[in-house]
Design a protein around this motif. Structure first.
Motif, PDB file in Angstrom:
ATOM      1  N   HIS A  81       0.849  -1.184   0.000  1.00 20.92           N
ATOM      2  CA  HIS A  81       0.000   0.000   0.000  1.00 20.92           C
ATOM      3  C   HIS A  81       0.890   1.241   0.000  1.00 20.92           C
ATOM      4  CE1 HIS A  81      -3.177  -2.687   1.780  1.00 20.92           C
ATOM      5  NE2 HIS A  81      -2.129  -3.196   2.408  1.00 20.92           N
ATOM      6  N   CYS A  82       0.583   2.196  -0.848  1.00 23.00           N
ATOM      7  CA  CYS A  82       1.189   3.533  -0.830  1.00 23.00           C
ATOM      8  C   CYS A  82       0.019   4.506  -0.850  1.00 23.00           C
ATOM      9  CB  CYS A  82       2.068   3.776  -2.051  1.00 23.00           C
ATOM     10  SG  CYS A  82       3.555   2.787  -2.090  1.00 23.00           S
ATOM     11  N   PRO A  83      -0.033   5.443   0.079  1.00 26.23           N
ATOM     12  CA  PRO A  83      -1.187   6.351   0.132  1.00 26.23           C
ATOM     13  C   PRO A  83      -1.442   7.035  -1.218  1.00 26.23           C
ATOM     14  CG  PRO A  83       0.236   6.712   2.034  1.00 26.23           C
ATOM     15  CD  PRO A  83       0.965   5.777   1.104  1.00 26.23           C
ATOM     16  N   GLY A  84      -2.705   6.993  -1.627  1.00 28.46           N
ATOM     17  CA  GLY A  84      -3.108   7.669  -2.856  1.00 28.46           C
ATOM     18  C   GLY A  84      -2.744   6.944  -4.132  1.00 28.46           C
ATOM     19  N   ARG A  85      -2.253   5.727  -4.031  1.00 31.94           N
ATOM     20  CA  ARG A  85      -1.880   4.937  -5.215  1.00 31.94           C
ATOM     21  C   ARG A  85      -2.577   3.584  -5.134  1.00 31.94           C
ATOM     22  NH1 ARG A  85       4.519   6.178  -6.072  1.00 31.94           N
ATOM     23  NH2 ARG A  85       4.448   8.354  -5.415  1.00 31.94           N
ATOM     24  N   ASP A 163      -1.678  12.421   7.895  1.00 33.88           N
ATOM     25  CA  ASP A 163      -0.686  12.396   6.809  1.00 33.88           C
ATOM     26  C   ASP A 163      -1.199  11.560   5.642  1.00 33.88           C
ATOM     27  OD1 ASP A 163       1.276  13.852   8.247  1.00 33.88           O
ATOM     28  OD2 ASP A 163       2.142  12.019   9.088  1.00 33.88           O
ATOM     29  N   VAL A 164      -1.688  10.370   5.947  1.00 33.27           N
ATOM     30  CA  VAL A 164      -2.179   9.455   4.908  1.00 33.27           C
ATOM     31  C   VAL A 164      -3.333  10.097   4.148  1.00 33.27           C
ATOM     32  CG1 VAL A 164      -3.276   7.220   4.483  1.00 33.27           C
ATOM     33  CG2 VAL A 164      -1.384   7.395   6.123  1.00 33.27           C
ATOM     34  N   GLN A 165      -4.272  10.695   4.869  1.00 33.42           N
ATOM     35  CA  GLN A 165      -5.422  11.335   4.235  1.00 33.42           C
ATOM     36  C   GLN A 165      -4.976  12.488   3.320  1.00 33.42           C
ATOM     37  OE1 GLN A 165      -8.336  12.927   6.947  1.00 33.42           O
ATOM     38  NE2 GLN A 165      -9.853  13.199   5.334  1.00 33.42           N
ATOM     39  N   ARG A 166      -4.050  13.306   3.798  1.00 34.43           N
ATOM     40  CA  ARG A 166      -3.553  14.423   2.998  1.00 34.43           C
ATOM     41  C   ARG A 166      -2.870  13.944   1.713  1.00 34.43           C
ATOM     42  NH1 ARG A 166       0.160  15.824   5.902  1.00 34.43           N
ATOM     43  NH2 ARG A 166       1.935  15.393   4.608  1.00 34.43           N
ATOM     44  N   ILE A 167      -2.023  12.921   1.826  1.00 34.81           N
ATOM     45  CA  ILE A 167      -1.337  12.375   0.652  1.00 34.81           C
ATOM     46  C   ILE A 167      -2.350  11.817  -0.342  1.00 34.81           C
ATOM     47  CG2 ILE A 167       0.237  10.569  -0.144  1.00 34.81           C
ATOM     48  CD1 ILE A 167       1.700  10.916   2.585  1.00 34.81           C
ATOM     49  N   GLU A 168      -3.354  11.103   0.163  1.00 36.85           N
ATOM     50  CA  GLU A 168      -4.376  10.541  -0.725  1.00 36.85           C
ATOM     51  C   GLU A 168      -5.145  11.636  -1.444  1.00 36.85           C
ATOM     52  OE1 GLU A 168      -6.525   7.878   1.875  1.00 36.85           O
ATOM     53  OE2 GLU A 168      -5.100   6.251   1.489  1.00 36.85           O
ATOM     54  N   GLU A 169      -5.491  12.707  -0.739  1.00 36.81           N
ATOM     55  CA  GLU A 169      -6.213  13.809  -1.376  1.00 36.81           C
ATOM     56  C   GLU A 169      -5.362  14.530  -2.409  1.00 36.81           C
ATOM     57  OE1 GLU A 169      -7.619  16.231   1.883  1.00 36.81           O
ATOM     58  OE2 GLU A 169      -9.080  14.710   2.488  1.00 36.81           O
ATOM     59  N   GLU A 170      -4.075  14.728  -2.098  1.00 41.61           N
ATOM     60  CA  GLU A 170      -3.175  15.387  -3.050  1.00 41.61           C
ATOM     61  C   GLU A 170      -2.991  14.544  -4.313  1.00 41.61           C
ATOM     62  OE1 GLU A 170       0.417  16.185  -0.876  1.00 41.61           O
ATOM     63  OE2 GLU A 170      -0.517  17.812   0.273  1.00 41.61           O
ATOM     64  N   ASN A 171      -2.869  13.232  -4.148  1.00 39.05           N
ATOM     65  CA  ASN A 171      -2.717  12.363  -5.313  1.00 39.05           C
ATOM     66  C   ASN A 171      -3.965  12.303  -6.166  1.00 39.05           C
ATOM     67  OD1 ASN A 171      -0.040  11.802  -4.815  1.00 39.05           O
ATOM     68  ND2 ASN A 171      -0.431   9.857  -3.792  1.00 39.05           N
TER      69      ASN A 171
END
Length: 175
Positions: A81-85, A163-171
């Motif tokens: 798993h990689c956040p947002g991918r 952090d995970v939520q922010r990365i997912e939203e940015e991606n």
């Protein structure tokens, strides 16, 4: 070969890992054994073999500041798993490489146990597993809190849920 190289090479040896001679160690619900602890490579590389039981979460999201990791799956399937991918399901005979600073975690959400070989370069990260084993102790489950404490000691940054939520939203915005 020059004399100094020849002299130095006398101190070197090929390490031969024989699985039947190396016992499995336990970290809560997980098992691992050391294939190469780094002492034979001047800590340029370490290698462990891990067993993930079915339906297990694995570590929390994190990234490494100082080492790359390789994962070669020997048995079963490991989900990375990689956040947002998109998740990557790595089956027996396949490998993934996770570079420095890429946020990741892995799990085994499947019905079969998974076994994989994990490399770390440089090899100092092997001490993380020993420290984690010490923190967990006998009969205790590996918890996110214990995982976080151990990661912080080894140049590894645990991610918060924010952090995970922010990365997912940015991606999502990039796609």
């Amino acid at each position: 070969m020059d004399k100094s190289t020849q002299e130095y090479s006398k101190s070197l040896k090929i390490k031969h890992f024989k699985p039947d001679e190396v016992p499995w160690r336990r970290i809560g619900q997980y098992r691992y054994r050391v294939v190469e602890d780094g002492t034979n490579t001047q800590f340029r590389m370490s290698v462990i073999e891990s067993l993930l039981p079915p339906h297990s979460e694995g570590p929390i999201f994190h990234f490494h500041e100082m080492h790359d990791e390789g994962f070669y799956v020997e048995k079963g399937t490991v989900r990375f798993h990689c956040p947002g991918r998109p998740n990557i399901d790595v089956k027996a005979g396949e490998m993934v490489v996770v570079p420095i600073r890429l946020s990741h975690k892995f799990s085994n959400p499947f019905d079969e146990e998974a076994v994989f070989i994990n490399t770390a370069t440089p090899g100092f990260f092997i001490r993380y597993f020993e420290y984690l084993e010490e923190l967990v102790g006998e009969g205790t489950q590996l918890t996110p809190e214990i995982n976080r404490k151990a990661l912080l000691r080894f140049a590894t940054v645990p991610l918060t849920a924010e952090d995970v939520q922010r990365i997912e939203e940015e991606n999502k915005r990039v796609d």
